[in-house]
Design a protein around this motif. Structure first.
Motif, PDB file in Angstrom:
ATOM      1  N   ASP A   1       0.780  -1.025  -0.159  1.00 18.10           N
ATOM      2  CA  ASP A   1       0.019  -0.025   0.109  1.00 18.10           C
ATOM      3  C   ASP A   1       0.657   1.199  -0.135  1.00 18.10           C
ATOM      4  OD1 ASP A   1       0.152   0.142   3.031  1.00 18.10           O
ATOM      5  OD2 ASP A   1      -0.494  -1.604   2.932  1.00 18.10           O
ATOM      6  N   LEU A   2       0.202   2.416  -0.113  1.00 20.56           N
ATOM      7  CA  LEU A   2       1.230   3.594  -0.683  1.00 20.56           C
ATOM      8  C   LEU A   2       0.710   4.933   0.330  1.00 20.56           C
ATOM      9  CD1 LEU A   2       0.463   3.518  -4.683  1.00 20.56           C
ATOM     10  CD2 LEU A   2       2.351   2.419  -3.163  1.00 20.56           C
ATOM     11  N   GLY A   3       1.679   5.674   0.544  1.00 20.63           N
ATOM     12  CA  GLY A   3       1.617   6.815   1.194  1.00 20.63           C
ATOM     13  C   GLY A   3       1.797   6.948   2.709  1.00 20.63           C
ATOM     14  N   GLY A   4       1.994   5.568   3.226  1.00 26.16           N
ATOM     15  CA  GLY A   4       2.440   5.504   4.570  1.00 26.16           C
ATOM     16  C   GLY A   4       3.651   6.224   4.906  1.00 26.16           C
ATOM     17  N   ALA A   5       4.602   6.086   4.061  1.00 23.02           N
ATOM     18  CA  ALA A   5       5.982   6.831   4.586  1.00 23.02           C
ATOM     19  C   ALA A   5       6.175   8.176   4.710  1.00 23.02           C
ATOM     20  CB  ALA A   5       7.024   6.347   3.757  1.00 23.02           C
ATOM     21  N   PHE A   6       5.141   8.705   3.558  1.00 22.57           N
ATOM     22  CA  PHE A   6       5.145  10.155   3.719  1.00 22.57           C
ATOM     23  C   PHE A   6       4.351  10.583   4.895  1.00 22.57           C
ATOM     24  CE2 PHE A   6       2.468  13.881   2.403  1.00 22.57           C
ATOM     25  CZ  PHE A   6       3.089  14.643   2.420  1.00 22.57           C
ATOM     26  N   LEU A   7       3.258  10.028   5.260  1.00 23.59           N
ATOM     27  CA  LEU A   7       2.571  10.437   6.297  1.00 23.59           C
ATOM     28  C   LEU A   7       3.370  10.281   7.811  1.00 23.59           C
ATOM     29  CD1 LEU A   7      -0.786   8.747   5.171  1.00 23.59           C
ATOM     30  CD2 LEU A   7      -0.320  11.317   5.567  1.00 23.59           C
ATOM     31  N   GLY A   8       4.293   9.216   7.800  1.00 27.90           N
ATOM     32  CA  GLY A   8       5.190   9.180   8.713  1.00 27.90           C
ATOM     33  C   GLY A   8       6.183  10.354   8.854  1.00 27.90           C
ATOM     34  N   LEU A   9       6.466  10.747   7.895  1.00 28.66           N
ATOM     35  CA  LEU A   9       7.543  11.982   7.540  1.00 28.66           C
ATOM     36  C   LEU A   9       6.731  12.909   8.269  1.00 28.66           C
ATOM     37  CD1 LEU A   9      10.231  12.916   6.800  1.00 28.66           C
ATOM     38  CD2 LEU A   9       9.241  13.271   4.637  1.00 28.66           C
ATOM     39  N   THR A  10       5.396  13.289   7.584  1.00 24.16           N
ATOM     40  CA  THR A  10       4.820  14.370   8.069  1.00 24.16           C
ATOM     41  C   THR A  10       4.557  14.293   9.628  1.00 24.16           C
ATOM     42  OG1 THR A  10       3.655  14.507   6.061  1.00 24.16           O
ATOM     43  CG2 THR A  10       2.552  15.604   7.781  1.00 24.16           C
TER      44      THR A  10
ATOM     45  N   ALA B   1       2.039   3.743  14.722  1.00 26.06           N
ATOM     46  CA  ALA B   1       3.354   2.762  14.603  1.00 26.06           C
ATOM     47  C   ALA B   1       3.319   2.423  13.125  1.00 26.06           C
ATOM     48  CB  ALA B   1       2.942   1.275  15.650  1.00 26.06           C
ATOM     49  N   TYR B   2       2.268   2.246  12.472  1.00 26.83           N
ATOM     50  CA  TYR B   2       2.178   1.876  11.062  1.00 26.83           C
ATOM     51  C   TYR B   2       3.091   2.793  10.085  1.00 26.83           C
ATOM     52  CZ  TYR B   2       1.214   0.447   6.411  1.00 26.83           C
ATOM     53  OH  TYR B   2       1.186   0.295   5.080  1.00 26.83           O
ATOM     54  N   ILE B   3       2.548   4.141  10.217  1.00 29.08           N
ATOM     55  CA  ILE B   3       3.208   4.981   9.221  1.00 29.08           C
ATOM     56  C   ILE B   3       4.740   5.538   9.904  1.00 29.08           C
ATOM     57  CG2 ILE B   3       0.967   6.106   8.735  1.00 29.08           C
ATOM     58  CD1 ILE B   3       1.499   8.611  10.466  1.00 29.08           C
ATOM     59  N   VAL B   4       4.979   5.551  11.245  1.00 25.81           N
ATOM     60  CA  VAL B   4       6.368   5.462  11.764  1.00 25.81           C
ATOM     61  C   VAL B   4       7.017   4.367  11.065  1.00 25.81           C
ATOM     62  CG1 VAL B   4       7.850   5.817  13.468  1.00 25.81           C
ATOM     63  CG2 VAL B   4       5.358   7.063  13.564  1.00 25.81           C
ATOM     64  N   GLY B   5       6.499   3.392  11.108  1.00 21.07           N
ATOM     65  CA  GLY B   5       7.438   2.151  10.469  1.00 21.07           C
ATOM     66  C   GLY B   5       7.686   2.218   9.242  1.00 21.07           C
TER      67      GLY B   5
ATOM     68  N   ILE C   1      -4.427   2.029   0.033  1.00 16.03           N
ATOM     69  CA  ILE C   1      -4.030   2.867   1.206  1.00 16.03           C
ATOM     70  C   ILE C   1      -4.572   2.234   2.290  1.00 16.03           C
ATOM     71  CG2 ILE C   1      -4.344   5.011   2.216  1.00 16.03           C
ATOM     72  CD1 ILE C   1      -5.129   6.163  -0.750  1.00 16.03           C
ATOM     73  N   HIS C   2      -3.464   1.857   3.179  1.00 18.20           N
ATOM     74  CA  HIS C   2      -3.793   1.185   4.537  1.00 18.20           C
ATOM     75  C   HIS C   2      -4.892   2.066   5.523  1.00 18.20           C
ATOM     76  CE1 HIS C   2      -2.808  -0.568   8.434  1.00 18.20           C
ATOM     77  NE2 HIS C   2      -2.292  -1.555   7.823  1.00 18.20           N
ATOM     78  N   GLU C   3      -5.681   1.286   6.122  1.00 17.78           N
ATOM     79  CA  GLU C   3      -6.674   2.115   6.987  1.00 17.78           C
ATOM     80  C   GLU C   3      -5.916   3.162   7.906  1.00 17.78           C
ATOM     81  OE1 GLU C   3     -10.101   3.727   7.687  1.00 17.78           O
ATOM     82  OE2 GLU C   3      -9.444   2.168   5.788  1.00 17.78           O
ATOM     83  N   ASP C   4      -4.624   2.579   8.566  1.00 15.09           N
ATOM     84  CA  ASP C   4      -4.031   3.212   9.403  1.00 15.09           C
ATOM     85  C   ASP C   4      -3.665   4.624   8.824  1.00 15.09           C
ATOM     86  OD1 ASP C   4      -4.472   1.596  11.261  1.00 15.09           O
ATOM     87  OD2 ASP C   4      -2.495   0.905  11.855  1.00 15.09           O
ATOM     88  N   ALA C   5      -3.124   4.531   7.647  1.00 13.85           N
ATOM     89  CA  ALA C   5      -2.467   5.616   6.927  1.00 13.85           C
ATOM     90  C   ALA C   5      -3.659   6.594   6.486  1.00 13.85           C
ATOM     91  CB  ALA C   5      -1.895   5.286   5.369  1.00 13.85           C
TER      92      ALA C   5
ATOM     93  N   ALA D   1      -4.566   8.478   9.381  1.00 15.08           N
ATOM     94  CA  ALA D   1      -3.605   9.671   9.711  1.00 15.08           C
ATOM     95  C   ALA D   1      -3.663  10.775   8.738  1.00 15.08           C
ATOM     96  CB  ALA D   1      -2.254   8.937   9.735  1.00 15.08           C
ATOM     97  N   ALA D   2      -4.053  10.467   7.449  1.00 17.50           N
ATOM     98  CA  ALA D   2      -3.899  11.527   6.619  1.00 17.50           C
ATOM     99  C   ALA D   2      -5.215  12.499   6.937  1.00 17.50           C
ATOM    100  CB  ALA D   2      -4.428  11.079   5.246  1.00 17.50           C
ATOM    101  N   PHE D   3      -6.397  12.006   7.247  1.00 12.39           N
ATOM    102  CA  PHE D   3      -7.723  12.840   7.660  1.00 12.39           C
ATOM    103  C   PHE D   3      -6.871  13.648   8.896  1.00 12.39           C
ATOM    104  CE2 PHE D   3     -10.531   9.653   5.539  1.00 12.39           C
ATOM    105  CZ  PHE D   3     -10.411  10.330   4.496  1.00 12.39           C
ATOM    106  N   LYS D   4      -6.387  12.870   9.908  1.00 15.19           N
ATOM    107  CA  LYS D   4      -6.217  13.815  11.034  1.00 15.19           C
ATOM    108  C   LYS D   4      -5.028  14.946  10.834  1.00 15.19           C
ATOM    109  CE  LYS D   4      -3.897  11.719  14.250  1.00 15.19           C
ATOM    110  NZ  LYS D   4      -3.695  10.254  15.141  1.00 15.19           N
ATOM    111  N   PHE D   5      -4.455  14.831   9.961  1.00 14.14           N
ATOM    112  CA  PHE D   5      -3.334  15.803   9.719  1.00 14.14           C
ATOM    113  C   PHE D   5      -3.896  16.676   8.607  1.00 14.14           C
ATOM    114  CE2 PHE D   5       0.134  12.167  10.128  1.00 14.14           C
ATOM    115  CZ  PHE D   5       0.008  12.392  11.467  1.00 14.14           C
TER     116      PHE D   5
END
Length: 344
Positions: free
Chosen positions: A170-179, A202-206, A262-266, A269-273
């Motif tokens: 899935d996509l976008g997780g690393a960018f959201l972790g960086l954010t 933990a998911y996006i940070v990982g 797109i992973h549910e955790d990602a 997180a996107a909506f939260k940010f």
């Protein structure tokens, strides 16, 4: 307080000896490694694939929130990802680092712990490298070597009209972790009393700090006799990397927003940010998933793997590169992927 050993007490050769003393080879192709003027490798009739990458402190990583062990692991993995993206199997790496005297020998041991953990997990041998002094932060250069059966490597320039566009994971997780990490860094810099709050993310940070290379997908291709027509790994972002394939293969594409994995955790997180999950999936880099095209005739084989999503198809170059939104609108895909030189 832990003991600190200054690098200069070992000298360059002493440091290399210290960092590489416990290497044990895992590949028969590794004939000679660290300790001579060059490594010797014999891939026994297979073709050799080579890829190299540089990671620079302050550009590619921030030591305020990147543990050294994770950095060592990631430095290896991002290079192995390029080898898998050629449909090859990584076998050896060389690793060169430039460090300032702010680093102790113990800090470098931690970095190398991550390097060796990645080597062990992916079955690759560290066969050489160099250390140097740096006046401007930590610089890491890794070269990965792999092997592939002659003619079985996959390029970016060979996608065909009508091919299905697929991505792993899935996509976008690393960018959201960086954010998240950048946001927490700013809060900390403004008020060092406030401890970082990673909010159970933990998911996006990982995804940011400890990516994995998709060896499993390459094994799946081999087991199911799937030969992608074109492939690359997603390091700069899906939109940017897909345009590389389109441009080099001289085709257009259609991507369906609703098909983007797109992973549910990602997503949460996107909506939260206050970010759009689709934008994160399209433009966020460093996912290190595989982007590949296959003939439509192989579609039935893909259904066996839940880790693969079909997100669109290749068209005539004249049709351009388009994304169809959930609302039924059509937009041109632009290379909004991360640009290393955007601030220059």
């Amino acid at each position: 307080m832990e003991a600190r050993t200054e690098i200069e007490t070992l000298g360059e050769f002493g440091l290399i000896d210290h960092l590489t003393k416990n290497i044990e080879f895992q590949n028969a192709s590794s004939i000679l490694g660290v300790g001579d003027d060059g490594a010797v490798i014999d891939h026994y009739g297979k073709q050799t694939v080579i890829s190299t990458d540089m990671l620079v402190e302050g550009v590619h990583f921030d030591l305020m929130y990147t543990p050294l062990k994770h950095l060592g692991y990631k430095s290896v993995v991002v290079n192995l990802s390029d080898i898998y993206a050629m449909n090859a199997h990584p076998t050896q790496i060389t690793l060169s680092i430039a460090v300032s005297n702010k680093f102790s020998v113990e800090a470098l041991d931690e970095f190398y712990e991550g390097v060796y953990a990645a080597c062990e997990k992916y079955g690759v041998d560290l066969v050489g490298g160099d250390t140097s002094t740096s006046r401007s932060g930590f610089v890491i250069s890794v070269t990965a070597l792999g092997e592939v059966v002659p003619g079985q490597f996959v390029k970016r320039s060979t996608a065909q009209k009508g091919d299905l566009i697929c991505v792993s994971g899935d996509l976008g997780g690393a960018f959201l972790g960086l954010t998240l990490m950048e946001r927490e860094k700013q809060i900390f810099l403004e008020n060092p009393q406030i401890q970082p709050d990673l909010e159970n993310e933990a998911y996006i940070v990982g995804r940011l700090l400890k990516p994995e290379a998709r060896r499993d997908i390459i094994a799946f291709f081999a087991d199911n006799e799937i030969m992608p027509t074109a492939m690359m790994d997603i390091s700069d972002g899906l939109s940017s990397d897909l345009l590389h394939i389109c441009n080099q293969s001289q085709v257009g594409c259609v991507v369906y927003e609703e098909k983007l994995p797109i992973h549910e955790d990602a997503r949460m997180a996107a909506f939260k940010f206050g970010l759009d999950p689709t934008a994160a999936a399209l433009s966020g880099g460093e996912d290190y998933e595989l982007l590949f095209t296959i003939p439509q005739s192989d579609y039935d084989k893909l259904v066996l793997n839940e880790q693969i999503s079909v997100i669109g198809y290749m068209t005539d170059a004249d049709a351009g590169s388009k994304i169809l939104t959930k609302g039924g609108n059509q937009f041109k895909i632009t290379a909004q992927g991360w640009n290393a030189f955007k601030d220059q």
